[in-house]
Design a protein around this motif. Structure first.
Motif, PDB file in Angstrom:
ATOM      1  N   ARG A   1      22.940  53.340   9.641  1.00 54.65           N
ATOM      2  CA  ARG A   1      24.338  53.510  10.376  1.00 54.65           C
ATOM      3  C   ARG A   1      24.833  53.226  11.514  1.00 54.65           C
ATOM      4  O   ARG A   1      23.384  53.100  12.538  1.00 54.65           O
ATOM      5  CB  ARG A   1      25.072  55.150   9.799  1.00 54.65           C
ATOM      6  CG  ARG A   1      24.005  56.076  11.229  1.00 54.65           C
ATOM      7  CD  ARG A   1      24.084  56.845  10.332  1.00 54.65           C
ATOM      8  NE  ARG A   1      23.996  57.852  10.517  1.00 54.65           N
ATOM      9  CZ  ARG A   1      24.172  59.155  11.813  1.00 54.65           C
ATOM     10  NH1 ARG A   1      24.803  58.357  12.755  1.00 54.65           N
ATOM     11  NH2 ARG A   1      23.095  59.982  12.472  1.00 54.65           N
TER      12      ARG A   1
ATOM     13  N   CYS B   1      21.087  59.460  21.490  1.00 54.97           N
ATOM     14  CA  CYS B   1      21.910  58.722  22.169  1.00 54.97           C
ATOM     15  C   CYS B   1      21.298  57.221  22.429  1.00 54.97           C
ATOM     16  O   CYS B   1      20.033  57.116  22.757  1.00 54.97           O
ATOM     17  CB  CYS B   1      22.984  58.738  23.405  1.00 54.97           C
ATOM     18  SG  CYS B   1      22.092  59.561  24.303  1.00 54.97           S
TER      19      CYS B   1
ATOM     20  N   TRP C   1      25.741  54.608  22.868  1.00 55.36           N
ATOM     21  CA  TRP C   1      26.515  54.849  21.442  1.00 55.36           C
ATOM     22  C   TRP C   1      25.447  56.516  21.285  1.00 55.36           C
ATOM     23  O   TRP C   1      24.052  56.929  21.688  1.00 55.36           O
ATOM     24  CB  TRP C   1      25.302  53.581  20.435  1.00 55.36           C
ATOM     25  CG  TRP C   1      26.141  52.648  20.237  1.00 55.36           C
ATOM     26  CD1 TRP C   1      27.102  52.217  21.222  1.00 55.36           C
ATOM     27  CD2 TRP C   1      25.957  51.635  19.875  1.00 55.36           C
ATOM     28  NE1 TRP C   1      27.562  50.713  20.987  1.00 55.36           N
ATOM     29  CE2 TRP C   1      26.793  50.376  20.077  1.00 55.36           C
ATOM     30  CE3 TRP C   1      24.639  51.362  18.910  1.00 55.36           C
ATOM     31  CZ2 TRP C   1      26.509  49.328  19.203  1.00 55.36           C
ATOM     32  CZ3 TRP C   1      24.474  50.136  18.238  1.00 55.36           C
ATOM     33  CH2 TRP C   1      25.271  49.238  18.359  1.00 55.36           C
ATOM     34  N   TYR C   2      26.336  57.254  20.121  1.00 58.27           N
ATOM     35  CA  TYR C   2      26.070  58.314  20.038  1.00 58.27           C
ATOM     36  C   TYR C   2      25.938  58.705  18.333  1.00 58.27           C
ATOM     37  O   TYR C   2      26.712  57.952  18.265  1.00 58.27           O
ATOM     38  CB  TYR C   2      26.947  60.225  20.400  1.00 58.27           C
ATOM     39  CG  TYR C   2      26.329  60.111  22.415  1.00 58.27           C
ATOM     40  CD1 TYR C   2      25.811  61.382  22.463  1.00 58.27           C
ATOM     41  CD2 TYR C   2      27.034  59.182  23.047  1.00 58.27           C
ATOM     42  CE1 TYR C   2      25.538  61.384  23.797  1.00 58.27           C
ATOM     43  CE2 TYR C   2      27.426  59.524  24.021  1.00 58.27           C
ATOM     44  CZ  TYR C   2      26.106  60.392  25.211  1.00 58.27           C
ATOM     45  OH  TYR C   2      25.887  60.426  26.053  1.00 58.27           O
ATOM     46  N   PHE C   3      24.552  58.904  18.279  1.00 63.27           N
ATOM     47  CA  PHE C   3      24.714  59.359  16.478  1.00 63.27           C
ATOM     48  C   PHE C   3      24.251  60.733  16.032  1.00 63.27           C
ATOM     49  O   PHE C   3      24.866  60.607  14.774  1.00 63.27           O
ATOM     50  CB  PHE C   3      23.382  58.131  16.069  1.00 63.27           C
ATOM     51  CG  PHE C   3      23.165  56.977  16.336  1.00 63.27           C
ATOM     52  CD1 PHE C   3      23.442  56.280  15.766  1.00 63.27           C
ATOM     53  CD2 PHE C   3      22.371  56.602  17.106  1.00 63.27           C
ATOM     54  CE1 PHE C   3      23.576  55.200  15.951  1.00 63.27           C
ATOM     55  CE2 PHE C   3      22.512  55.391  17.845  1.00 63.27           C
ATOM     56  CZ  PHE C   3      22.760  54.342  16.819  1.00 63.27           C
ATOM     57  N   ASP C   4      24.491  61.807  16.662  1.00 66.87           N
ATOM     58  CA  ASP C   4      24.915  62.907  16.808  1.00 66.87           C
ATOM     59  C   ASP C   4      24.421  63.515  18.545  1.00 66.87           C
ATOM     60  O   ASP C   4      24.761  62.989  18.865  1.00 66.87           O
ATOM     61  CB  ASP C   4      23.899  63.800  15.822  1.00 66.87           C
ATOM     62  CG  ASP C   4      22.405  62.992  16.495  1.00 66.87           C
ATOM     63  OD1 ASP C   4      21.944  64.053  17.491  1.00 66.87           O
ATOM     64  OD2 ASP C   4      22.164  63.619  15.544  1.00 66.87           O
ATOM     65  N   GLU C   5      24.975  64.235  18.376  1.00 61.53           N
ATOM     66  CA  GLU C   5      24.708  64.854  19.875  1.00 61.53           C
ATOM     67  C   GLU C   5      23.228  65.095  20.081  1.00 61.53           C
ATOM     68  O   GLU C   5      22.990  65.860  21.089  1.00 61.53           O
ATOM     69  CB  GLU C   5      25.429  66.606  19.804  1.00 61.53           C
ATOM     70  CG  GLU C   5      26.800  67.035  19.682  1.00 61.53           C
ATOM     71  CD  GLU C   5      27.511  66.058  20.197  1.00 61.53           C
ATOM     72  OE1 GLU C   5      27.409  66.297  21.524  1.00 61.53           O
ATOM     73  OE2 GLU C   5      28.486  65.262  20.017  1.00 61.53           O
TER      74      GLU C   5
ATOM     75  N   THR D   1      17.833  62.876  12.603  1.00 58.03           N
ATOM     76  CA  THR D   1      18.603  61.206  12.875  1.00 58.03           C
ATOM     77  C   THR D   1      17.204  60.765  12.054  1.00 58.03           C
ATOM     78  O   THR D   1      17.027  59.833  13.518  1.00 58.03           O
ATOM     79  CB  THR D   1      18.965  60.928  13.878  1.00 58.03           C
ATOM     80  OG1 THR D   1      19.803  62.299  14.378  1.00 58.03           O
ATOM     81  CG2 THR D   1      19.515  59.946  14.289  1.00 58.03           C
TER      82      THR D   1
ATOM     83  N   PRO E   1      27.005  53.854  15.555  1.00 59.10           N
ATOM     84  CA  PRO E   1      27.235  55.223  15.758  1.00 59.10           C
ATOM     85  C   PRO E   1      28.559  56.402  15.459  1.00 59.10           C
ATOM     86  O   PRO E   1      29.062  56.374  14.762  1.00 59.10           O
ATOM     87  CB  PRO E   1      27.310  54.933  17.100  1.00 59.10           C
ATOM     88  CG  PRO E   1      27.640  53.770  17.500  1.00 59.10           C
ATOM     89  CD  PRO E   1      27.294  53.035  16.271  1.00 59.10           C
ATOM     90  N   THR E   2      28.144  57.467  15.886  1.00 61.49           N
ATOM     91  CA  THR E   2      29.584  58.326  15.726  1.00 61.49           C
ATOM     92  C   THR E   2      30.550  58.768  16.450  1.00 61.49           C
ATOM     93  O   THR E   2      31.815  58.918  16.148  1.00 61.49           O
ATOM     94  CB  THR E   2      28.775  60.063  15.099  1.00 61.49           C
ATOM     95  OG1 THR E   2      28.461  60.601  16.134  1.00 61.49           O
ATOM     96  CG2 THR E   2      27.991  60.126  13.670  1.00 61.49           C
ATOM     97  N   ARG E   3      29.659  58.345  17.472  1.00 61.24           N
ATOM     98  CA  ARG E   3      30.798  58.246  18.819  1.00 61.24           C
ATOM     99  C   ARG E   3      30.162  57.113  20.319  1.00 61.24           C
ATOM    100  O   ARG E   3      28.583  56.785  19.915  1.00 61.24           O
ATOM    101  CB  ARG E   3      31.525  59.453  19.237  1.00 61.24           C
ATOM    102  CG  ARG E   3      30.334  59.993  20.198  1.00 61.24           C
ATOM    103  CD  ARG E   3      30.938  61.298  20.705  1.00 61.24           C
ATOM    104  NE  ARG E   3      30.308  62.202  21.145  1.00 61.24           N
ATOM    105  CZ  ARG E   3      29.622  62.630  22.495  1.00 61.24           C
ATOM    106  NH1 ARG E   3      30.318  61.649  23.670  1.00 61.24           N
ATOM    107  NH2 ARG E   3      28.666  62.569  23.374  1.00 61.24           N
TER     108      ARG E   3
END
Length: 145
Positions: free
Chosen positions: A40, A62, A55-59, A19, A42-44
């Motif tokens: 970019r 955040c 905001w989570y950019f991957d697991e 990340t 967040p992914t979720r």
């Protein structure tokens, strides 16, 4: 001249984790600045009752946003890791970006690798022992010749 394997590994380690840009984030950044630094969005995202959002950019990465401003960030941390020829164990505190008082949502995850299989999640030692016993019982051992 061809670079050595060690040089290549060090260069890869210096570029950061999966990340890129996360280390550049700091409290006070606007939502646009966060997205720009990360390259970019967040992914979720997860919204909370107080109006903040995680905001989570991957697991494993955040940020906590409140009023379109970054107020905190979190990364998954390895609490313990053990490797032996028979068993390996890894315990992690997963990234959590909830507002104060929501720490109950934070996750701890353990992974145990054995010759009988990999056990992942919140590992209860008694449950793992029982699973191993059941695995051993189900294996047929031929009688000696």
């Amino acid at each position: 001249m061809r670079p050595s394997l060690l040089t290549a590994v060090l260069a890869l380690a210096a570029t950061g984790c999966a990340t890129p840009g996360f280390e550049k984030l700091y409290p006070g950044m606007t939502a646009a600045q966060v997205a720009d630094a990360m390259g970019r969005g967040p992914t979720r995202a997860q919204e909370f009752a107080d109006g903040s959002a995680a905001w989570y950019f991957d697991e494993d990465h955040c940020v906590l946003m409140r009023d379109h401003t970054l107020v905190a960030k979190s990364t998954t941390r390895t609490r313990a890791e053990m490797n032996t020829p028979v068993v390996s164990l890894k315990a992690e505190d997963k990234a959590w970006c909830g507002p104060p008082g929501t720490e109950a949502g934070a996750a701890r995850e353990q992974e145990v690798q054995t010759p009988f299989g990999t056990f992942k999640g919140t590992v209860d030692p008694a449950a793992v022992t029982e699973q191993v016993r059941n695995s051993v019982r189900s294996q047929k051992v031929p009688p000696p010749p």
